[in-house]
Design a protein around this motif. Sequence first.
Motif, PDB file in Angstrom:
ATOM      1  N   GLU A 153       0.837  -1.195   0.000  1.00 21.57           N
ATOM      2  CA  GLU A 153       0.000   0.000   0.000  1.00 21.57           C
ATOM      3  C   GLU A 153       0.873   1.246   0.000  1.00 21.57           C
ATOM      4  N   VAL A 154       0.346   2.318  -0.555  1.00 22.47           N
ATOM      5  CA  VAL A 154       1.060   3.590  -0.590  1.00 22.47           C
ATOM      6  C   VAL A 154       1.324   4.045   0.843  1.00 22.47           C
ATOM      7  N   ILE A 155       2.539   4.518   1.091  1.00 23.14           N
ATOM      8  CA  ILE A 155       2.925   4.972   2.432  1.00 23.14           C
ATOM      9  C   ILE A 155       2.140   6.233   2.797  1.00 23.14           C
ATOM     10  N   ILE A 156       1.509   6.188   3.947  1.00 24.23           N
ATOM     11  CA  ILE A 156       0.827   7.354   4.517  1.00 24.23           C
ATOM     12  C   ILE A 156       1.826   7.967   5.504  1.00 24.23           C
ATOM     13  N   VAL A 157       2.267   9.174   5.230  1.00 24.76           N
ATOM     14  CA  VAL A 157       3.319   9.792   6.033  1.00 24.76           C
ATOM     15  C   VAL A 157       2.952   9.832   7.509  1.00 24.76           C
ATOM     16  N   GLU A 158       1.714  10.188   7.818  1.00 18.99           N
ATOM     17  CA  GLU A 158       1.291  10.304   9.217  1.00 18.99           C
ATOM     18  C   GLU A 158       1.282   8.957   9.938  1.00 18.99           C
ATOM     19  N   ASP A 159       1.191   7.860   9.182  1.00 20.02           N
ATOM     20  CA  ASP A 159       1.167   6.513   9.762  1.00 20.02           C
ATOM     21  C   ASP A 159       2.413   5.714   9.369  1.00 20.02           C
ATOM     22  N   PHE A 160       3.510   6.404   9.113  1.00 19.68           N
ATOM     23  CA  PHE A 160       4.726   5.744   8.645  1.00 19.68           C
ATOM     24  C   PHE A 160       5.156   4.655   9.629  1.00 19.68           C
ATOM     25  N   ASN A 161       5.452   3.468   9.096  1.00 18.00           N
ATOM     26  CA  ASN A 161       5.812   2.308   9.896  1.00 18.00           C
ATOM     27  C   ASN A 161       7.248   1.901   9.559  1.00 18.00           C
ATOM     28  N   ARG A 162       8.201   2.377  10.344  1.00 15.68           N
ATOM     29  CA  ARG A 162       9.596   2.094  10.000  1.00 15.68           C
ATOM     30  C   ARG A 162       9.943   0.625  10.174  1.00 15.68           C
ATOM     31  N   GLU A 163       9.268  -0.093  11.087  1.00 23.24           N
ATOM     32  CA  GLU A 163       9.521  -1.528  11.221  1.00 23.24           C
ATOM     33  C   GLU A 163       9.146  -2.261   9.935  1.00 23.24           C
ATOM     34  N   MET A 164       8.083  -1.817   9.288  1.00 23.90           N
ATOM     35  CA  MET A 164       7.666  -2.420   8.014  1.00 23.90           C
ATOM     36  C   MET A 164       8.734  -2.168   6.951  1.00 23.90           C
ATOM     37  N   LEU A 165       9.274  -0.959   6.916  1.00 24.68           N
ATOM     38  CA  LEU A 165      10.315  -0.642   5.935  1.00 24.68           C
ATOM     39  C   LEU A 165      11.592  -1.425   6.238  1.00 24.68           C
ATOM     40  N   GLU A 166      11.946  -1.558   7.506  1.00 24.47           N
ATOM     41  CA  GLU A 166      13.126  -2.343   7.869  1.00 24.47           C
ATOM     42  C   GLU A 166      12.972  -3.798   7.431  1.00 24.47           C
ATOM     43  N   ALA A 167      11.785  -4.364   7.637  1.00 29.94           N
ATOM     44  CA  ALA A 167      11.526  -5.743   7.214  1.00 29.94           C
ATOM     45  C   ALA A 167      11.574  -5.857   5.691  1.00 29.94           C
ATOM     46  N   ALA A 168      11.027  -4.857   4.997  1.00 37.08           N
ATOM     47  CA  ALA A 168      11.054  -4.864   3.532  1.00 37.08           C
ATOM     48  C   ALA A 168      12.494  -4.809   3.020  1.00 37.08           C
ATOM     49  N   LEU A 169      13.316  -4.016   3.665  1.00 43.02           N
ATOM     50  CA  LEU A 169      14.722  -3.914   3.276  1.00 43.02           C
ATOM     51  C   LEU A 169      15.450  -5.242   3.525  1.00 43.02           C
ATOM     52  N   PHE A 170      15.137  -5.894   4.625  1.00 37.27           N
ATOM     53  CA  PHE A 170      15.707  -7.208   4.932  1.00 37.27           C
ATOM     54  C   PHE A 170      15.341  -8.221   3.849  1.00 37.27           C
ATOM     55  N   HIS A 171      14.055  -8.307   3.519  1.00 39.61           N
ATOM     56  CA  HIS A 171      13.604  -9.279   2.517  1.00 39.61           C
ATOM     57  C   HIS A 171      14.131  -8.944   1.122  1.00 39.61           C
ATOM     58  N   ALA A 172      14.177  -7.673   0.776  1.00 38.82           N
ATOM     59  CA  ALA A 172      14.717  -7.275  -0.526  1.00 38.82           C
ATOM     60  C   ALA A 172      16.192  -7.644  -0.627  1.00 38.82           C
ATOM     61  N   THR A 173      16.924  -7.501   0.473  1.00 38.63           N
ATOM     62  CA  THR A 173      18.343  -7.868   0.492  1.00 38.63           C
ATOM     63  C   THR A 173      18.512  -9.363   0.290  1.00 38.63           C
ATOM     64  N   ASN A 174      17.731 -10.155   1.006  1.00 30.37           N
ATOM     65  CA  ASN A 174      17.844 -11.607   0.850  1.00 30.37           C
ATOM     66  C   ASN A 174      17.367 -12.078  -0.515  1.00 30.37           C
ATOM     67  N   ASP A 175      16.366 -11.412  -1.082  1.00 35.58           N
ATOM     68  CA  ASP A 175      15.933 -11.751  -2.448  1.00 35.58           C
ATOM     69  C   ASP A 175      17.077 -11.517  -3.430  1.00 35.58           C
ATOM     70  N   THR A 176      17.792 -10.417  -3.258  1.00 36.09           N
ATOM     71  CA  THR A 176      18.917 -10.090  -4.126  1.00 36.09           C
ATOM     72  C   THR A 176      20.023 -11.125  -3.965  1.00 36.09           C
TER      73      THR A 176
END
Length: 189
Positions: A14-37
């Motif tokens: 879903e599109v990031i809502i600035v007021e509800d920004f979830n940095r844990e979600m972004l950290e997890a996404a970065l982790f999974h994107a790294t392992n996918d690579t």
Amino acid sequence: MDSKQFWALAAVNEVIIVEDFNREMLEAALFHATNDTREKKGKPAFIWNPLLNKAARLQSVLMANAETLRHSWPKPKNSRSLIDRIELFGGQFKAIGENIARLYILDIPESEEYYSSGKKVTDKHGHTIENKTYKKLAKECLEAWMHSKGHRINILSTFEEIGTGASSWVANKKGPNFDIYLSQNFATP
């Protein structure tokens, strides 16, 4: 949760809502994107390390507070270098490494003109420009790192563990956008 299950989560796409920004979600996404690579390159997946996550998050927060990218700091004393930040949380490793980045939340294509009127941002044709998704932001960051020799070496190295860190958003002074500072901390026990 494996990468396939993670990328299927609605919140990641879903599109990031600035007021509800979830940095844990972004950290997890970065982790999974790294392992996918790594998987695409025939490398074993990194193991998530909560201590490295804390050190990476601290680095991202320090960069956001200073609104600059840098690996070392004059202050605070216990966070000056990567090794200081890792030791602050009780870590000791044989080898460590770090990648850092700054990305924007708005999904403005390269060289695209955009216009801002209040909270709405549009392209030159009047179409609304939305924020990125957590998935797109993480994959964009990994793509940029993979095009940089030093960052790529860390991602594809023999490190075994990783922690990823994201700052809260910072309003961009140059336009209607929001900066996010990201870090990866790598280690071998």
